[in-house]
Design an enzyme around this catalytic site. Sequence first.
Site, short mmCIF file in Angstrom:
data_model
loop_
_atom_site.label_atom_id
_atom_site.label_comp_id
_atom_site.label_asym_id
_atom_site.label_seq_id
_atom_site.Cartn_x
_atom_site.Cartn_y
_atom_site.Cartn_z
N ARG A 30 0.83 -1.20 0.00
CA ARG A 30 0.00 0.00 0.00
C ARG A 30 0.87 1.26 0.00
O ARG A 30 2.06 1.21 0.28
CB ARG A 30 -0.91 0.01 1.24
CG ARG A 30 -2.03 -1.01 1.22
CD ARG A 30 -2.78 -1.06 2.54
NE ARG A 30 -1.98 -1.67 3.60
CZ ARG A 30 -2.40 -1.88 4.84
NH1 ARG A 30 -3.62 -1.48 5.19
NH2 ARG A 30 -1.63 -2.47 5.74
N LYS A 51 2.03 1.80 7.59
CA LYS A 51 2.39 0.96 8.73
C LYS A 51 3.41 1.65 9.63
O LYS A 51 4.07 2.62 9.24
CB LYS A 51 2.97 -0.38 8.24
CG LYS A 51 1.96 -1.23 7.49
CD LYS A 51 0.71 -1.56 8.31
CE LYS A 51 0.99 -2.45 9.49
NZ LYS A 51 -0.25 -2.74 10.26
N TYR A 53 -0.70 4.05 10.94
CA TYR A 53 -1.10 3.00 11.88
C TYR A 53 0.11 2.69 12.75
O TYR A 53 1.16 2.29 12.24
CB TYR A 53 -1.54 1.73 11.15
CG TYR A 53 -2.88 1.83 10.47
CD1 TYR A 53 -4.05 2.02 11.21
CD2 TYR A 53 -2.99 1.71 9.09
CE1 TYR A 53 -5.28 2.11 10.59
CE2 TYR A 53 -4.22 1.79 8.46
CZ TYR A 53 -5.37 1.99 9.21
OH TYR A 53 -6.59 2.08 8.60
N HIS A 79 -0.22 1.02 16.24
CA HIS A 79 -0.45 -0.23 16.98
C HIS A 79 0.64 -0.44 18.03
O HIS A 79 1.28 -1.50 18.08
CB HIS A 79 -0.53 -1.42 16.03
CG HIS A 79 -1.69 -1.37 15.08
ND1 HIS A 79 -3.01 -1.41 15.52
CD2 HIS A 79 -1.74 -1.27 13.73
CE1 HIS A 79 -3.81 -1.36 14.47
NE2 HIS A 79 -3.07 -1.26 13.38
N GLU A 110 -5.45 4.35 14.21
CA GLU A 110 -6.38 3.43 14.88
C GLU A 110 -6.97 3.97 16.18
O GLU A 110 -7.91 3.39 16.72
CB GLU A 110 -5.71 2.07 15.15
CG GLU A 110 -4.67 2.06 16.25
CD GLU A 110 -3.27 2.44 15.77
OE1 GLU A 110 -2.33 2.33 16.58
OE2 GLU A 110 -3.12 2.87 14.60
N ASP A 146 -2.47 -7.58 14.96
CA ASP A 146 -1.74 -6.31 15.01
C ASP A 146 -1.97 -5.57 16.31
O ASP A 146 -1.38 -4.52 16.56
CB ASP A 146 -2.04 -5.42 13.80
CG ASP A 146 -3.52 -5.10 13.64
OD1 ASP A 146 -4.31 -5.44 14.54
OD2 ASP A 146 -3.88 -4.51 12.61
#
Length: 378
Positions: A21, A81, A100, A102, A124, A276
């Site tokens: 992505r 990411k 993101y 996480h 998130e 994740d």
Amino acid sequence: MTHREPLVVGVPTEVKPDEHRVALTPDGVRELNGHGVTVLVQAGAGAGAGIADEAYRRVGAEVVATAEDVWGRAGLVCKVKEPQGAELDLLRDDLVLFTYLHLAAYPEVGDALLAAGTTGIAYETVQTADGALPLLAPMSEVAGRMSVQVGAHFLERHNGGRGVLMGGAPGVRPARVVVLGAGNVGWNAAWMAAGLEAEVDLLDRNVDRLRFIDQIQMGRITTLASNRGQVERAVEEADLVIGAVLVAGGKAPVIVDEDLVRAMRPGSVIVDIAIDQGGCIATSHETTHHDPTFEVHGVIHYAVGNMPGAVPHTSTYALTNVTLPYLAELARDGVAAAVTEDPALALGVNTLGGRVVNEAVAEALGKPHAPLAEALRA
């Protein structure tokens, strides 16, 4: 209000294994240009998603050669990411990272953000007043829908599974699919499984949520109130278990322990989408698209941490659709003004000035929590 220059936005090529992505589409670049924002895109960043460098140039992006060019010149780096390996060395105290994160699953990234003093804003944990997670929703939808495709694939005998067809056949029982969690991930998984004519049990503790789904599906999905006994009965009989439990910003609770995995049928499949956030299956550990599965107690486990990365074209456009308004706010107004005006975005801030400013993230990392307003004043 004092006029300020917009932050330069940088879009590097993703370097996580099998991550194809890209954080911004050409349409997103064009929109940011309309706000007076300069956008740097690393050469080849969109290739995995089928977007050529020339498409970015045509709408005003500056295509630069290296990741160091992007990270070094940008005031706001927009990614998909969490930063990997060498990227952690590019963090600095005047940088805003929007991606993101996480951090509950990747505490070493949290440590790096704190050590560098970087402002880390996580997709998130951006959360609206009604509890919705708008920047997680599209990837949750993609992952939920993908989980059924993946589960069906690995249920085939030559892929290690029981040899069960999702929809069965006339006179033959279809696959039994158990979905743990009825949020965006679980709802989309259950919907796709029902569309393939599997028997679907959807479990959640929120009975109002189950009532809503039951009204829409009109009996095609069996909704069950989640408790230990119900989970055990459902999982033991399942051909495919999809773990879709989320705690915003925190570590996912373990819903299926190792004894329950041991009690499952040989050749059954687990897809742990919550990996994740640490995973909701005790026997899970994170895998990659290149090497997606492993077996424990005769059960196939699929626990890829970036499932939507397998369909990067769809995922990239779905992600930009929701991140772009927040990205424009941050670039145009700066962090302090943007989060003051937008409470949902304020909840997205995980780290600032060497402090953890999101309470759930602080608890997950075992770090002290500093109120965001206090950190902004420091």
